[in-house]
Design an enzyme around this catalytic site. Structure first.
Site, PDB file in Angstrom:
ATOM      1  N   SER A  35       0.851  -1.201   0.000  1.00  0.00           N
ATOM      2  CA  SER A  35       0.000   0.000   0.000  1.00  0.00           C
ATOM      3  C   SER A  35       0.881   1.242   0.000  1.00  0.00           C
ATOM      4  CB  SER A  35      -0.918  -0.004   1.233  1.00  0.00           C
ATOM      5  OG  SER A  35      -0.163  -0.005   2.427  1.00  0.00           O
ATOM      6  N   ASN A 118      -0.913  -2.624  13.180  1.00  0.00           N
ATOM      7  CA  ASN A 118      -2.384  -2.599  13.218  1.00  0.00           C
ATOM      8  C   ASN A 118      -2.928  -1.392  13.982  1.00  0.00           C
ATOM      9  OD1 ASN A 118      -2.046  -4.936  11.858  1.00  0.00           O
ATOM     10  ND2 ASN A 118      -2.729  -6.310  13.489  1.00  0.00           N
ATOM     11  N   HIS A 164     -43.460  17.464  -7.662  1.00  0.00           N
ATOM     12  CA  HIS A 164     -43.534  16.585  -8.845  1.00  0.00           C
ATOM     13  C   HIS A 164     -43.063  17.322 -10.099  1.00  0.00           C
ATOM     14  CE1 HIS A 164     -46.152  13.983  -6.334  1.00  0.00           C
ATOM     15  NE2 HIS A 164     -46.647  15.132  -5.937  1.00  0.00           N
ATOM     16  N   SER A 283     -20.032  24.371 -25.934  1.00  0.00           N
ATOM     17  CA  SER A 283     -19.956  23.174 -26.765  1.00  0.00           C
ATOM     18  C   SER A 283     -18.824  23.338 -27.764  1.00  0.00           C
ATOM     19  CB  SER A 283     -21.289  22.995 -27.482  1.00  0.00           C
ATOM     20  OG  SER A 283     -21.121  22.239 -28.649  1.00  0.00           O
ATOM     21  N   LYS A 289     -23.824  27.763 -27.254  1.00  0.00           N
ATOM     22  CA  LYS A 289     -24.202  27.025 -26.053  1.00  0.00           C
ATOM     23  C   LYS A 289     -23.493  27.507 -24.790  1.00  0.00           C
ATOM     24  CE  LYS A 289     -25.885  23.080 -25.986  1.00  0.00           C
ATOM     25  NZ  LYS A 289     -27.101  22.690 -25.286  1.00  0.00           N
ATOM     26  N   ASN A 291     -23.527  25.803 -21.095  1.00  0.00           N
ATOM     27  CA  ASN A 291     -24.039  24.621 -20.405  1.00  0.00           C
ATOM     28  C   ASN A 291     -23.660  24.620 -18.918  1.00  0.00           C
ATOM     29  OD1 ASN A 291     -24.989  23.617 -22.896  1.00  0.00           O
ATOM     30  ND2 ASN A 291     -22.976  22.729 -23.339  1.00  0.00           N
ATOM     31  N   GLU A 296     -23.729  19.720 -13.354  1.00  0.00           N
ATOM     32  CA  GLU A 296     -23.958  18.331 -13.771  1.00  0.00           C
ATOM     33  C   GLU A 296     -22.904  17.416 -13.130  1.00  0.00           C
ATOM     34  OE1 GLU A 296     -25.917  19.656 -18.033  1.00  0.00           O
ATOM     35  OE2 GLU A 296     -23.909  18.817 -18.011  1.00  0.00           O
ATOM     36  N   TYR A 323      -7.752  -7.617  13.245  1.00  0.00           N
ATOM     37  CA  TYR A 323      -7.220  -7.089  12.003  1.00  0.00           C
ATOM     38  C   TYR A 323      -7.216  -8.157  10.905  1.00  0.00           C
ATOM     39  CZ  TYR A 323      -4.368  -4.877   8.470  1.00  0.00           C
ATOM     40  OH  TYR A 323      -3.947  -4.357   7.281  1.00  0.00           O
ATOM     41  N   GLN A 328      -6.818  -2.872   4.574  1.00  0.00           N
ATOM     42  CA  GLN A 328      -5.940  -1.997   3.792  1.00  0.00           C
ATOM     43  C   GLN A 328      -6.701  -1.347   2.628  1.00  0.00           C
ATOM     44  OE1 GLN A 328      -1.674  -3.006   3.139  1.00  0.00           O
ATOM     45  NE2 GLN A 328      -2.277  -3.308   1.016  1.00  0.00           N
TER      46      GLN A 328
HETATM   47  N1  ARG Z   1      -0.752  -1.528   5.266  1.00  0.00           N
HETATM   48  C1  ARG Z   1      -1.580  -2.127   6.249  1.00  0.00           C
HETATM   49  C2  ARG Z   1      -2.966  -1.463   6.222  1.00  0.00           C
HETATM   50  O1  ARG Z   1      -3.132  -0.476   5.612  1.00  0.00           O
HETATM   51  C3  ARG Z   1      -0.962  -1.928   7.590  1.00  0.00           C
HETATM   52  C4  ARG Z   1      -1.233  -2.993   8.596  1.00  0.00           C
HETATM   53  C5  ARG Z   1      -0.632  -4.306   8.223  1.00  0.00           C
HETATM   54  N2  ARG Z   1      -0.706  -5.237   9.308  1.00  0.00           N
HETATM   55  C6  ARG Z   1      -0.522  -6.560   9.152  1.00  0.00           C
HETATM   56  N3  ARG Z   1      -0.613  -7.282  10.196  1.00  0.00           N
HETATM   57  N4  ARG Z   1      -0.272  -7.104   8.014  1.00  0.00           N
HETATM   58  O2  ARG Z   1      -3.890  -1.988   6.777  1.00  0.00           O
END
Ligand code: ARG
Length: 498
Positions: A35, A118, A164, A283, A289, A291, A296, A323, A328
């Protein structure tokens, strides 16, 4: 394979960072697991969380002041190098730790004493999201102000009101605009609530089952500006209902915006409202135009936000404690939602405050479709007729007017009264009162009950709305000030070690 065994194995060997977790995350799924790129959003948050944790560890004599100083020094250097300089590890938490170890050697690994990724990631996303929520709250305040200011300029600008999408009863532009200001004040309140439940500290929950170290959870919470600690360690490290609540509040606000946007698109179509060029597009082929594209797109953001909420809730549904790596993929939904909604809300405020209302056309249309019919029925009911009978009389006159393709007149109403009651209309009301009820401006002024469209009623709504807006701005300022104060305190504490 236990996910947490990867967490427990942050072992640095010698000069280079060799962590045993590489055995698990270096394979073909490396990209899928990582991540790190998306974690840029929580890079600053992670540094703050690291700093608060290290200060607390030193205060509790779990690490020495000297070790804290080395780690905090290295963190400053990591911060200067920026997120882009990080490499290695599955995420920003591992990458920052590796970067600290690279700079100061194995002692850098002491930073991760008495915690897990975690509780760390949960703290980071709460820390970051609260800043995003404050921005979202601020945007709703600006939009409310734009609506209230525009309403104040149009407390007696007549317009047709619809149900309506059919002409229903005449109202004023001020009354219409205040309807949205009023809805959005609840959107603000929901975001403030979501903020308050986001601003709680999960730090110290560790992997999910607490820690034998003598940590001080209240202290890290205070250093990070969290209002309180999430008590149960399993709940602390894995609960994401704060994300669901924030995303729902954002999706609701986006839904409000979509209605406002749709009304403006319709009013632009009818020529009731002129958007400023800044909030219009043209446009590529039709040169004439203009718009309402910005509205929108604003309308479409409800789809984005609802999609993110649905994605988030579906990800969270059925997850066992505690967890699980699914998490993630949870918070990115909320971050995408907040970005889209803040942008749309700001655009809506700009469009509202720069638009002009075509007062003449609106006044001409205010009485269209016999929109004063209800007022005539009210008048007869006030003179003593049962409302249902009055309704019948006016409906008959309306039908007759439609057949003859004319407007409804006192004469038509009189003959309808004869047909229904065998009596003259003027036994109940005088001609002047009928004329007043048929007139859109006088019809509006007659509806002066609390929250109604009469000028005085709208002015009082506006006064109340300005007060609530001021209270909500204070609530925002208080929260922002508490965060700023915590940031200053943390920086001072860190300075004592470096
Ligand atoms: N990158 C992980 C997340 O966003 C962090 C926690 C990962 N913990 C684990 N026990 N693998 O959740």
């Amino acid at each position: 394979m236990s996910g947490d065994s990867t967490d427990d194995s942050d072992v640095a060997q010698g000069e280079e960072t060799v962590v045993r977790r590489d055995r698990f995350s270096g394979g073909p799924a490396r990209e899928f697991l990582s991540s790190l790129a998306g974690d840029e959003r929580i890079f600053t948050a992670d540094l703050a969380v690291d700093r608060a944790h290290v200060v607390m560890l030193a205060e509790q004599e779990i690490i020495s002041d000297e070790e804290a100083g080395w780690i905090l020094d290295a963190l400053a250097d990591v911060e200067n190098a920026g997120h882009g300089d990080l490499s290695g590890g599955e995420d920003v938490h591992e990458a920052i730790e590796s970067a600290v170890i690279d700079r100061i050697g194995p002692d850098g690994g002491k930073m991760h004493t008495a915690r897990s990724r975690n509780d760390e990631v949960a703290a980071c996303i709460r820390y970051r999201l609260r800043a995003d929520l404050l921005e979202a709250i601020e945007t709703t305040l600006a939009l409310r102000e734009a609506l209230i200011d525009a309403a104040a300029e149009h407390t007696d600008t007549l317009m047709p009101g619809y149900t309506h999408l059919q002409p229903a009863q005449p109202i004023t532009v001020g009354h219409f605009l205040m309807s949205y200001a009023s809805t959005i004040s609840r959107d603000t309140a929901r975001l403030l609530d979501a903020y308050d439940r986001t601003n709680e500290s999960p730090l110290g929950g560790a992997a999910f089952a607490g820690t034998p170290f003598d940590i001080d959870r209240e202290r890290t919470a205070a250093l990070l500006g969290f209002d309180r600690v999430v008590d149960n360690s399993m709940d602390a490290s894995s609960a994401r209902d704060f994300l669901a609540e924030a995303t729902a509040a954002l999706a609701i606000h986006a839904t409000t915006l979509s209605g406002l946007a749709e009304d403006i698109v319709i009013f632009a179509n009818k020529g009731y409202i002129d958007l400023s060029d800044d909030y219009s597009s043209t446009s590529s082929i039709m040169p004439q135009k203009k718009n309402p594209d910005t509205l929108e797109l604003t309308r479409a953001v409800a789809g984005d936000a609802t999609g993110e909420l649905t994605g988030l809730l579906t990800t969270l549904k059925g997850l066992p404690q505690a967890y699980n790596r699914d998490l993630q993929r949870a918070h990115p939904h909320t971050f995408r939602a907040v970005d889209a909604v803040v942008e749309a809300s700001a655009v809506a405020a700009g469009a509202v405050s720069t638009a002009s209302w075509n007062e003449k056309l609106l006044a001409d249309e205010a009485g269209a479709g016999f929109s004063t019919a209800t007022g005539i029925a009210d008048l007869l009911a006030m003179a003593g007729l049962p409302f249902r009978t009055a309704h019948e009389v006016v409906a008959l006159a309306a039908e007759e007017a439609e057949d003859r393709d004319t407007g409804v007149s006192a004469a038509l109403l009189d003959s309808a009264t004869e047909d229904v009651l065998g009596e003259s209309l003027f036994k109940y009301v005088d001609e002047q009162a009928v004329a007043a009820a048929l007139d859109p401006a006088q019809s509006v002024e007659s509806r002066d009950s609390q929250g109604g469209p009469a000028t005085a009623a709208v002015e009082s709504t506006i006064a109340g709305a300005r007060e609530t807006l001021a209270d909500d701005s204070d609530a925002l300022a208080d929260r922002q000030a508490a965060l700023d104060e915590a940031e200053t305190t943390l920086a001072k504490e860190v300075d004592q070690y470096v």
